[in-house]
Design a protein around this motif. Sequence first.
Motif, PDB file in Angstrom:
ATOM      1  N   ASP A  30       0.787  -1.230   0.000  1.00  0.00           N
ATOM      2  CA  ASP A  30       0.000   0.000   0.000  1.00  0.00           C
ATOM      3  C   ASP A  30       0.819   1.280   0.000  1.00  0.00           C
ATOM      4  O   ASP A  30       0.259   2.361   0.010  1.00  0.00           O
ATOM      5  N   GLY A  31       2.150   1.181   0.059  1.00  0.00           N
ATOM      6  CA  GLY A  31       2.970   2.385   0.122  1.00  0.00           C
ATOM      7  C   GLY A  31       4.389   2.102   0.530  1.00  0.00           C
ATOM      8  O   GLY A  31       5.062   1.284  -0.083  1.00  0.00           O
ATOM      9  N   TYR A  47       3.407   4.590   5.495  1.00  0.00           N
ATOM     10  CA  TYR A  47       2.856   5.719   4.749  1.00  0.00           C
ATOM     11  C   TYR A  47       2.200   5.218   3.479  1.00  0.00           C
ATOM     12  O   TYR A  47       2.709   4.314   2.824  1.00  0.00           O
ATOM     13  N   THR A  48       1.091   5.837   3.114  1.00  0.00           N
ATOM     14  CA  THR A  48       0.445   5.490   1.849  1.00  0.00           C
ATOM     15  C   THR A  48       1.317   5.997   0.700  1.00  0.00           C
ATOM     16  O   THR A  48       2.186   6.851   0.893  1.00  0.00           O
ATOM     17  N   GLU A  51       0.962   9.772   0.503  1.00  0.00           N
ATOM     18  CA  GLU A  51       1.727  10.471   1.542  1.00  0.00           C
ATOM     19  C   GLU A  51       3.213  10.497   1.201  1.00  0.00           C
ATOM     20  O   GLU A  51       3.888  11.517   1.346  1.00  0.00           O
TER      21      GLU A  51
END
Length: 68
Positions: A30-31, A47-48, A51
Amino acid sequence: MQHSTATGLTWRSATACNGGNCVQVAATDDGVAVRDSKNPDGGVQLYTASEWRSFLAGAKNGEFDDLI
């Protein structure tokens, strides 16, 4: 968001890292995950992708230069 562990990730440090006192990053589904290289079993910040892109854009534009 902080998690106590992040297993199965491939961690990397900047090439400018000296003596292992660095921030390490790893790609997640996801990040990006971030941890302290001196304490790899400590907490991990997640963090995404959005972000992380925002942070990198700010760093590239000098938004954090006043911190050092």
